[in-house]
Design a protein around this motif. Structure first.
Motif, PDB file in Angstrom:
ATOM      1  N   ALA A  24       0.828  -1.207   0.000  1.00 16.81           N
ATOM      2  CA  ALA A  24       0.000   0.000   0.000  1.00 16.81           C
ATOM      3  C   ALA A  24       0.862   1.257   0.000  1.00 16.81           C
ATOM      4  N   GLU A  28       1.169   4.030  -3.091  1.00 14.88           N
ATOM      5  CA  GLU A  28       0.898   5.449  -2.856  1.00 14.88           C
ATOM      6  C   GLU A  28       2.093   6.299  -3.267  1.00 14.88           C
ATOM      7  N   LYS A  31       2.283   6.517  -7.072  1.00 12.69           N
ATOM      8  CA  LYS A  31       1.317   7.499  -7.593  1.00 12.69           C
ATOM      9  C   LYS A  31       1.853   8.918  -7.440  1.00 12.69           C
ATOM     10  N   GLU A 221      -7.978  -8.700  -8.654  1.00 12.24           N
ATOM     11  CA  GLU A 221      -8.928  -7.851  -7.943  1.00 12.24           C
ATOM     12  C   GLU A 221      -8.874  -8.073  -6.431  1.00 12.24           C
ATOM     13  N   MET A 224      -5.826  -6.261  -5.123  1.00  6.41           N
ATOM     14  CA  MET A 224      -5.993  -4.816  -5.169  1.00  6.41           C
ATOM     15  C   MET A 224      -6.919  -4.324  -4.064  1.00  6.41           C
ATOM     16  N   GLN A 225      -7.966  -5.080  -3.785  1.00  3.11           N
ATOM     17  CA  GLN A 225      -8.892  -4.692  -2.723  1.00  3.11           C
ATOM     18  C   GLN A 225      -8.211  -4.787  -1.361  1.00  3.11           C
ATOM     19  N   GLU A 228      -5.948  -1.851  -1.049  1.00  2.00           N
ATOM     20  CA  GLU A 228      -6.746  -0.633  -0.841  1.00  2.00           C
ATOM     21  C   GLU A 228      -7.217  -0.545   0.605  1.00  2.00           C
ATOM     22  N   ASN A 229      -7.632  -1.669   1.178  1.00  2.00           N
ATOM     23  CA  ASN A 229      -8.057  -1.687   2.578  1.00  2.00           C
ATOM     24  C   ASN A 229      -6.884  -1.328   3.497  1.00  2.00           C
ATOM     25  N   LYS A 231      -4.329   0.477   2.682  1.00  2.00           N
ATOM     26  CA  LYS A 231      -4.036   1.890   2.468  1.00  2.00           C
ATOM     27  C   LYS A 231      -4.966   2.778   3.294  1.00  2.00           C
ATOM     28  N   GLU A 232      -6.258   2.444   3.318  1.00  3.45           N
ATOM     29  CA  GLU A 232      -7.215   3.230   4.098  1.00  3.45           C
ATOM     30  C   GLU A 232      -6.885   3.177   5.583  1.00  3.45           C
TER      31      GLU A 232
END
Length: 240
Positions: A24, A28, A31, A221, A224-225, A228-229, A231-232
């Protein structure tokens, strides 16, 4: 056939949550760097104490000592130093220069030891990497960083090799022709006769980063999920 064991690394022990957190953070950062273009090796602008520099190289073998001293004489004090290597950043045309204590034997184009590595920003297309490798083994291509380095015992030889690398990439010479040219030009340089390819770059050095970040191929997928979790959660904890 020899018996080779499967050596374990720290990756084998990394906890599951640490793997996702690192992914994660890395995504980030990726990006942000794509958006800002502010990446790559910036090095240090600080300089090392001259007495410390001499204290370190006084313990080095003669050839390594001479390479470090020659670089110091022309470019001034280095920016970083360890017992086994000394680094200059943005010294003259070079992105960075590293003088090494430990020597590596190299017999092309004549017997010597490699102790001085120098870098430039330069993009080598993937289809040209093999041709450059045929020139000589001391040229190191990092397509992701957009860098090319070469290591030898002196700056003239490094400059000559990178000039030949450029002419191979641009199709002006074949690797075989370039090797023959190096054999002649390095003699001229060492005999203190005109040797322009060893004395100066014969092409305009690229300006700015020459990164080649390649293309994304992982599309899972579920992964990636999970990233993403992670990262949050890291954002909630103020870690990214």
């Amino acid at each position: 056939m020899g018996n080779f064991g499967k050596a374990k690394t720290a990756a084998n022990q990394a906890p599951a949550n640490a793997r996702l957190e690192l992914a994660a953070m890395a995504m980030e950062s990726n990006k942000n760097l794509h958006e800002t273009g502010n990446g790559g090796d910036k090095g240090s602008s600080e300089v090392v104490d001259v007495k410390h520099f001499h204290k370190v190289i006084d313990q080095w073998p003669p050839n390594s000592n001479r390479a470090a001293q020659n670089t110091f004489n022309f470019y001034g004090p280095p920016n970083e130093i360890t017992p086994s290597r000394i680094l200059w950043y943005n010294n003259g045309p070079w992105k960075r220069t590293i003088a090494f204590r430990d020597e590596v034997p190299h017999d092309f184009p004549e017997p010597h030891t490699d102790v001085l590595e120098q870098f430039i920003d330069y993009h080598v297309p993937a289809e040209k990497v093999g041709d450059v490798a045929l020139l000589e083994g001391s040229i190191v291509i990092d397509r992701t960083k957009g860098e090319v380095s070469v290591h030898c015992d002196n700056e003239g030889a490094n400059t000559l090799s990178l000039n030949m690398m450029h002419e191979i990439v641009t199709g002006k010479r074949t690797p075989e022709d370039a090797r023959k040219f190096i054999a002649k030009e390095i003699v001229e340089y060492m005999m203190n006769r005109p040797a322009p390819y060893a004395e100066n770059f014969q092409f305009e050095l690229p300006v700015g980063e020459q990164w080649d970040p390649d293309n994304r191929v992982v599309q899972d997928e579920e992964l990636m999920q999970a990233v993403e979790n992670a990262k949050e959660q890291l954002k909630k904890e103020g870690k990214i």
